[in-house]
Design an enzyme around this catalytic site. Structure first.
Site, PDB file in Angstrom:
ATOM      1  N   CYS A  77     -52.932   8.177  69.302  1.00 37.80           N
ATOM      2  CA  CYS A  77     -51.856   9.167  69.254  1.00 37.80           C
ATOM      3  C   CYS A  77     -52.350  10.378  68.482  1.00 37.80           C
ATOM      4  O   CYS A  77     -52.932  10.235  67.414  1.00 37.80           O
ATOM      5  CB  CYS A  77     -50.644   8.540  68.559  1.00 37.80           C
ATOM      6  N   CYS A 110     -48.785  11.496  60.685  1.00 37.87           N
ATOM      7  CA  CYS A 110     -47.484  10.832  60.712  1.00 37.87           C
ATOM      8  C   CYS A 110     -47.488   9.529  59.923  1.00 37.87           C
ATOM      9  O   CYS A 110     -46.600   9.280  59.112  1.00 37.87           O
ATOM     10  CB  CYS A 110     -47.091  10.600  62.181  1.00 37.87           C
ATOM     11  N   CYS A 119     -47.723   4.667  62.827  1.00 38.24           N
ATOM     12  CA  CYS A 119     -48.436   3.489  63.351  1.00 38.24           C
ATOM     13  C   CYS A 119     -49.835   3.400  62.777  1.00 38.24           C
ATOM     14  O   CYS A 119     -50.575   4.367  62.736  1.00 38.24           O
ATOM     15  CB  CYS A 119     -48.429   3.413  64.872  1.00 38.24           C
ATOM     16  N   GLN A 179     -31.391  -4.693  65.710  1.00 38.88           N
ATOM     17  CA  GLN A 179     -32.842  -4.868  65.803  1.00 38.88           C
ATOM     18  C   GLN A 179     -33.424  -3.849  66.783  1.00 38.88           C
ATOM     19  O   GLN A 179     -32.841  -3.622  67.831  1.00 38.88           O
ATOM     20  CB  GLN A 179     -33.154  -6.294  66.278  1.00 38.88           C
ATOM     21  N   TYR A 228     -28.500 -14.082  53.735  1.00 41.18           N
ATOM     22  CA  TYR A 228     -29.039 -12.732  54.001  1.00 41.18           C
ATOM     23  C   TYR A 228     -28.787 -12.421  55.485  1.00 41.18           C
ATOM     24  O   TYR A 228     -29.697 -12.037  56.218  1.00 41.18           O
ATOM     25  CB  TYR A 228     -30.535 -12.655  53.706  1.00 41.18           C
ATOM     26  N   GLU A 250     -23.909 -12.260  52.943  1.00 41.43           N
ATOM     27  CA  GLU A 250     -24.584 -10.964  53.006  1.00 41.43           C
ATOM     28  C   GLU A 250     -24.023 -10.052  51.910  1.00 41.43           C
ATOM     29  O   GLU A 250     -22.823 -10.045  51.656  1.00 41.43           O
ATOM     30  CB  GLU A 250     -24.374 -10.365  54.406  1.00 41.43           C
ATOM     31  N   ASP A 294     -33.023 -15.085  55.935  1.00 42.54           N
ATOM     32  CA  ASP A 294     -33.788 -13.933  56.439  1.00 42.54           C
ATOM     33  C   ASP A 294     -33.738 -12.834  55.378  1.00 42.54           C
ATOM     34  O   ASP A 294     -33.107 -11.797  55.567  1.00 42.54           O
ATOM     35  CB  ASP A 294     -33.147 -13.459  57.771  1.00 42.54           C
ATOM     36  N   CYS A 329     -40.077 -11.062  56.908  1.00 45.58           N
ATOM     37  CA  CYS A 329     -40.772  -9.869  57.403  1.00 45.58           C
ATOM     38  C   CYS A 329     -41.928  -9.508  56.469  1.00 45.58           C
ATOM     39  O   CYS A 329     -42.458  -8.414  56.542  1.00 45.58           O
ATOM     40  CB  CYS A 329     -39.803  -8.709  57.564  1.00 45.58           C
TER      41      CYS A 329
HETATM   42  N1  SAH Z   1     -30.805 -11.424  60.019  1.00 45.79           N
HETATM   43  C1  SAH Z   1     -30.220 -10.149  59.800  1.00 45.79           C
HETATM   44  C2  SAH Z   1     -31.120  -9.170  59.083  1.00 45.79           C
HETATM   45  C3  SAH Z   1     -31.448  -9.546  57.703  1.00 45.79           C
HETATM   46  S1  SAH Z   1     -32.289  -8.270  56.853  1.00 45.79           S
HETATM   47  C4  SAH Z   1     -29.808  -9.540  61.110  1.00 45.79           C
HETATM   48  O1  SAH Z   1     -30.394  -9.852  62.144  1.00 45.79           O
HETATM   49  O2  SAH Z   1     -28.913  -8.687  61.104  1.00 45.79           O
HETATM   50  C5  SAH Z   1     -31.984  -8.778  55.188  1.00 45.79           C
HETATM   51  C6  SAH Z   1     -30.540  -8.673  54.761  1.00 45.79           C
HETATM   52  O3  SAH Z   1     -30.424  -9.164  53.413  1.00 45.79           O
HETATM   53  C7  SAH Z   1     -29.990  -7.243  54.707  1.00 45.79           C
HETATM   54  O4  SAH Z   1     -28.866  -7.187  55.535  1.00 45.79           O
HETATM   55  C8  SAH Z   1     -29.635  -7.025  53.228  1.00 45.79           C
HETATM   56  O5  SAH Z   1     -28.461  -6.254  53.066  1.00 45.79           O
HETATM   57  C9  SAH Z   1     -29.412  -8.442  52.753  1.00 45.79           C
HETATM   58  N2  SAH Z   1     -29.566  -8.679  51.306  1.00 45.79           N
HETATM   59  C10 SAH Z   1     -30.446  -8.104  50.454  1.00 45.79           C
HETATM   60  N3  SAH Z   1     -30.336  -8.637  49.231  1.00 45.79           N
HETATM   61  C11 SAH Z   1     -29.368  -9.582  49.301  1.00 45.79           C
HETATM   62  C12 SAH Z   1     -28.825 -10.488  48.359  1.00 45.79           C
HETATM   63  N4  SAH Z   1     -29.231 -10.512  47.108  1.00 45.79           N
HETATM   64  N5  SAH Z   1     -27.839 -11.330  48.760  1.00 45.79           N
HETATM   65  C13 SAH Z   1     -27.411 -11.316  50.058  1.00 45.79           C
HETATM   66  N6  SAH Z   1     -27.904 -10.472  50.992  1.00 45.79           N
HETATM   67  C14 SAH Z   1     -28.873  -9.624  50.620  1.00 45.79           C
END
Ligand code: SAH
Length: 389
Positions: A7, A13, A16, A221, A250, A271, A317, A344
């Site tokens: 690119c 940038c 990537c 996503q 999460y 969350e 997550d 991630c």
């Molecule tokens: N699986 C989710 C994405 C998760 S990303 C989906 O597909 O939508 C990680 C998430 O953790 C975020 O939404 C963030 O707001 C949340 N998060 C971060 N710290 C946290 C905590 N201490 N307790 C609960 N949630 C938390």
């Protein structure tokens, strides 16, 4: 396999890492990262990390595309991205990550701006009107849905109807146009107020198997096909039979828990972000899912405090920073038998897996997915089970 042209913007940038690197080589690099960070944990558990699941199409996957508008010193209109940690705009068109149609729509808007005499916002003195354009794409019932969001500094929208007509005659696929007002001197793209200019003000997407509403600011996503793979792994690892209570920690907008709900007795999502919880509740209702509830709380505090007993499967997550030792200890203390960890960041995943192992868990599977080709991000789904060899 999949030769990828370099690119022209990549040096400036920084979006990537692997511009010009064939996709096969990219996957080799990512498999190397998996071995580096997760190899030792895998070995201790007598398993091998699975190969990184690559994308069928590694290019143009982003369903959310953003361009900032600016003028050069010579007065030329440019659209592109901010240079990292600065307010300098690097002109970018034809980005290798971004949905091609979204890119073409933004290019068209750039060409329409002079004929409508729209003033481009100037960050230094806070004058002008058009700041950013965001395009979000989805598919629902097999049909494309496209939302265009024009971020402007104030409400009056001169020539609104003609602008909509001009844009929609070039791209009839656009299903909704929203004006977002952001008058603040901020690096945040979106302001608080949305005005629907055309259509219903949101798009819907059912490509993952459930129907989600995507509003201008809501999380979704960005790589649909690879998200499907990752969630598919999480569901497979959970091994649900219909009688389980699942904790989705999460949980964001609740997607993973919602996919699990059909195979479980009950799902609880936790969350921290109240907006995400609101979207999660909304999405569950829209999909007619009655056995899921969402709690707005810190995951660790919830685990240590109000959580009901009898969780059979924990799905987690967490953000890049991973979870906390207290959360992990509490999960073990509650005797949760099966844990699905979606991560991630392989570094914090390895750290947390070691903590789980100290609590008596064994890592049974490690399955990485390339959610963001051309970048150095790496998602991984891990399965842990208590006690079993
Ligand atoms: N699986 C989710 C994405 C998760 S990303 C989906 O597909 O939508 C990680 C998430 O953790 C975020 O939404 C963030 O707001 C949340 N998060 C971060 N710290 C946290 C905590 N201490 N307790 C609960 N949630 C938390």
């Amino acid at each position: 396999m999949n030769e990828i042209n370099a690119c022209p913007y990549s040096k400036k940038c920084g979006g990537c890492m692997y511009s010009g690197v064939s996709y096969g080589e990219q996957l080799d690099i990512k498999n190397g990262l998996v071995r580096k960070y997760l190899g030792p944990v895998a070995k201790e558990n007598g398993i091998k990390p699975e190969p990184v699941a690559g994308a069928a199409d590694p290019l143009y996957y982003r369903n959310k595309v953003h361009s900032v508008f600016a003028r050069t010193k010579k007065g030329q209109i440019v659209r592109g991205i901010y240079r990292r940690d600065s307010h300098e705009v690097i002109p970018v068109s034809g980005c290798l990550l971004e949905n091609k149609k979204a890119d073409a729509i933004i290019e068209k808007i750039k060409r329409l701006v002079p004929s409508f005499k729209y003033r481009i916002f100037d960050e230094d003195n806070g004058t002008g009107w058009l700041r950013h354009v965001l395009v979000r794409t989805g598919t629902c019932g097999g049909k494309e849905e496209i939302m265009v969001i024009l971020v402007t500094s104030e409400v009056p929208f001169p020539g609104k109807n003609n602008f909509v007509k001009a844009l929609r005659s070039a791209f009839p696929e656009i299903t909704t146009i929203v004006q977002n007002i952001n008058a603040k001197r901020t690096s945040m793209v979106l302001g608080e107020r949305n005005i629907v200019v055309y259509g219903k003000g949101f798009i819907e997407d059912d490509s993952l198997g459930l129907r989600f509403r995507i509003s201008p600011g809501s999380f979704f996503q960005i790589n649909g096909p690879q998200t499907k793979k990752l969630y598919g792994l999480a569901l497979e690892f959970a091994q649900l039979t219909g009688s389980e209570t699942v904790l989705d920690a999460y949980c964001g907008t609740g997607t993973i828990g919602m996919f699990m709900s059909a195979g479980a007795k009950r799902v609880i999502g936790v969350e921290l972000n109240p907006d995400a919880v609101r979207d999660a509740r909304d999405n569950a209702k829209r999909n007619g899912i009655g056995n899921i509830e969402f709690i707005c709380a810190d995951a660790t505090k919830y685990m240590l405090g109000d959580m009901p007993a009898g969780i059979d499967v924990l799905c987690m997550d967490p953000p890049r920073s991973g979870s906390t030792p207290e959360f992990i200890k509490a999960a073990a203390g509650l005797g949760i038998g099966r844990i699905v960890y979606v991560s991630c960041n392989p570094e914090t995943l390895a750290r947390d897996l070691k903590l789980f192992m100290k609590q008596g868990y064994r890592v049974k599977r490690l399955s990485p997915v390339d959610m963001f080709p051309l970048t150095d991000n790496l998602e991984c789904c891990a399965l842990l089970e208590i006690g079993r060899k």
